[in-house]
Structure formats: C-alpha cells, structure tokens
Design a protein around this motif. Structure first.
Motif, PDB file in Angstrom:
ATOM      1  N   LEU A  23      22.755  28.161  56.322  1.00  0.00           N
ATOM      2  CA  LEU A  23      23.833  28.646  57.178  1.00  0.00           C
ATOM      3  C   LEU A  23      23.966  30.147  56.934  1.00  0.00           C
ATOM      4  N   ARG A  24      23.561  30.951  57.935  1.00  0.00           N
ATOM      5  CA  ARG A  24      23.437  32.393  57.741  1.00  0.00           C
ATOM      6  C   ARG A  24      24.251  33.182  58.756  1.00  0.00           C
ATOM      7  N   LEU A  25      24.774  34.311  58.276  1.00  0.00           N
ATOM      8  CA  LEU A  25      25.342  35.299  59.180  1.00  0.00           C
ATOM      9  C   LEU A  25      24.188  36.172  59.654  1.00  0.00           C
ATOM     10  N   PRO A  32      28.417  32.108  62.035  1.00  0.00           N
ATOM     11  CA  PRO A  32      27.163  31.824  61.336  1.00  0.00           C
ATOM     12  C   PRO A  32      26.298  30.844  62.108  1.00  0.00           C
ATOM     13  N   SER A  33      25.015  30.883  61.840  1.00  0.00           N
ATOM     14  CA  SER A  33      24.054  30.009  62.519  1.00  0.00           C
ATOM     15  C   SER A  33      23.308  29.172  61.492  1.00  0.00           C
ATOM     16  N   LEU A  34      23.090  27.905  61.813  1.00  0.00           N
ATOM     17  CA  LEU A  34      22.251  27.047  60.985  1.00  0.00           C
ATOM     18  C   LEU A  34      20.809  27.273  61.429  1.00  0.00           C
ATOM     19  N   PRO A  64      32.603  36.109  58.708  1.00  0.00           N
ATOM     20  CA  PRO A  64      32.112  36.367  60.061  1.00  0.00           C
ATOM     21  C   PRO A  64      32.975  37.345  60.861  1.00  0.00           C
ATOM     22  N   HIS A  65      34.198  37.599  60.394  1.00  0.00           N
ATOM     23  CA  HIS A  65      35.106  38.477  61.132  1.00  0.00           C
ATOM     24  C   HIS A  65      35.148  39.899  60.560  1.00  0.00           C
ATOM     25  N   ILE A  66      34.406  40.162  59.502  1.00  0.00           N
ATOM     26  CA  ILE A  66      34.448  41.478  58.873  1.00  0.00           C
ATOM     27  C   ILE A  66      33.781  42.518  59.776  1.00  0.00           C
ATOM     28  N   PRO A  67      34.445  43.657  60.023  1.00  0.00           N
ATOM     29  CA  PRO A  67      33.821  44.712  60.832  1.00  0.00           C
ATOM     30  C   PRO A  67      32.582  45.273  60.142  1.00  0.00           C
ATOM     31  N   PRO A  79      20.543  39.832  57.826  1.00  0.00           N
ATOM     32  CA  PRO A  79      21.315  38.590  57.706  1.00  0.00           C
ATOM     33  C   PRO A  79      21.410  38.149  56.248  1.00  0.00           C
ATOM     34  N   PHE A  80      22.347  37.235  55.965  1.00  0.00           N
ATOM     35  CA  PHE A  80      22.391  36.622  54.640  1.00  0.00           C
ATOM     36  C   PHE A  80      22.991  35.230  54.739  1.00  0.00           C
TER      37      PHE A  80
END
Length: 252
Positions: A23-25, A32-34, A64-67, A79-80
């Motif tokens: 599960l990555r940003l 996030p996406s799997l 996921p909401h961090i600018p 990504p991470f």
C-alpha cells in the motif's frame, strides 16, 4: 492492520515469487494505492522482513493529505509504502549481518536510525543526524508483504509475543509508556492519574498506569464503548467526557 491481500497478477508482471503487494503513496495529496512491486533484495548489512502485521496509525491516515511543500521539508520522497508499526519474521539477511537468523520473530522500532552518529550514540535515535529522511516516516514501511531495513538497529527479537500483534507496541505503545514513565514515581497510593480519551494511546496508558503505579485511575471519554473498554483495562472510574461538571468530579 494485516497484510494486504493479493490481487490477480497483471499481464506481463513478474511471478508472484518475485513480486509483492504494498500500500503506497504514489503522488502528493492523493489516496494510497495497492500496487504490485518487486520484492526487495537485501544488500550488505540489510535485512528483509516478512511482515506478519502492521498497526494502522493515525498518521497513516493523514499522510495522503500532506502538502508537497511540507513533505519535502521533512525529506519525504514519493513513492513510498505506508506503515511503521511492524511485526514479522526475518526473511533474509544481507552480507555481514550477524546475530540474527531467518525465521526469527521480531518487531521493528518505528524510529529507524543509523546507529553511527553522535545522536544515536547518546540514545536519541529520533534525532539521528545521518539517516534523517523521515526517521521511519516517509520511508518504505510495513503495509506490504515484505519490508527492507537499512540495518539491524531497529530489530527487537520477540520471545513468545505473536509478531502479528507486536507492531502497535513500537509506536503507540511506546508513546504512552514514555508519558507514564515520566510521572510514575509521583503516582503513589493516594494519588490520581487522569487519562483523557480511551482510544489507542489512552488504552495503553491505562494498562501502564495499572502495572507501574498505585494511583487511582480516572478516565474520561465521550464514547460509551470506550469507557466500557477502559474499565476492562483497569480504570477505577470512567466518566463521560461531555459532562459539564467533569472537572469537579475528577478533583473529588
């Protein structure tokens, strides 16, 4: 949170033996996406962990909401993989790693550090000067099938504790412990400890207070189910946090 389930292999992908789900940003301010990605191979001094379970922290929900500007200031790079409350088994050790064996159950310290700088030597891993990127946050984490560690410093061998359940102790558990440890010598018989909120951190705090002190434990929460849980964990008095006379009731 447990391991993500496999999705059907995509056309042209590597075999499942060489790939994993994580599960990555992928982009700033997007959910996030799997995804399917290559299983990491440990290099010299590195360790690969087969993840048993990963605690879901509130920060995982907020990341996921961090600018982008704030993330870059914290040296995060996309990504991470999300997840920093990890328990699992050592799956493979890189060259030069000693003192650990494959299949050994471990928990992973949330704050990853180099172990070589002055800050680490003094025990202040959270201020690590060399491995500053995220210090465990914004780095590839444990909501995946495998996780790669840069060194063995974050490893905590487990003796009897199920690694699937161990992850939350490395972050939520230690956060509450440090708070209680700082005041436990003052919480002798006849004193009162007041816990505001009986969620994850509050639940840990109640248990530590019960184990480490002789104080009376009062808990306030607006949710009835959390007050019930607090009583099960050892709280002596559980109060509705919405009461207007809450302060007067606590100091009785």
């Amino acid at each position: 949170m447990g391991r993500p389930a496999f999705l059907p292999a995509q056309p042209g992908a590597q075999t499942l033996a060489d790939t994993m789900r994580a599960l990555r940003l992928m982009h700033w301010q997007e959910p996030p996406s799997l995804v399917e990605m290559e299983v990491p191979t440990p290099g010299p001094g590195q360790v690969r962990i087969k993840v048993a379970g990963n605690g879901l922290c509130q920060s995982d929900l907020h990341m996921p909401h961090i600018p982008e500007a704030l993330g870059q200031m914290m040296e995060w790079e996309m990504p991470f993989t999300l997840g920093h409350e990890v328990g699992g088994w050592i799956d493979r050790c890189g060259a030069g790693v000693s003192g650990y064996k494959e299949g050994q159950p471990v928990a992973i310290v949330s704050t990853r550090s180099c172990g070589a700088c002055l800050e680490c030597d003094a025990g202040f891993d959270n201020a690590c000067a060399i491995n500053s990127r995220g210090r465990g946050y914004g780095m590839n984490g444990g909501i995946a099938e495998y996780m790669l560690l840069e060194n063995t410093r974050p490893l905590i061998p487990l003796n009897g504790l199920d690694p699937k359940l161990a992850g939350p102790y490395t972050d939520a558990g230690t956060t509450s412990y440090h708070g209680v440890a700082r005041v436990k010598d003052k919480l002798v018989a006849g004193r009162t400890a007041f816990v505001i909120g009986a969620g994850g951190l509050g639940g840990f705090a109640i248990q530590y207070l019960k184990l480490l002190t002789d104080a009376r434990i009062i808990v306030a929460d607006t949710a009835a189910d959390k007050r019930e849980r607090a009583a099960e964990l050892g709280a002596d008095i559980c109060l509705d946090g919405a009461r207007e006379d809450l302060a007067e009731e606590v100091v009785k």
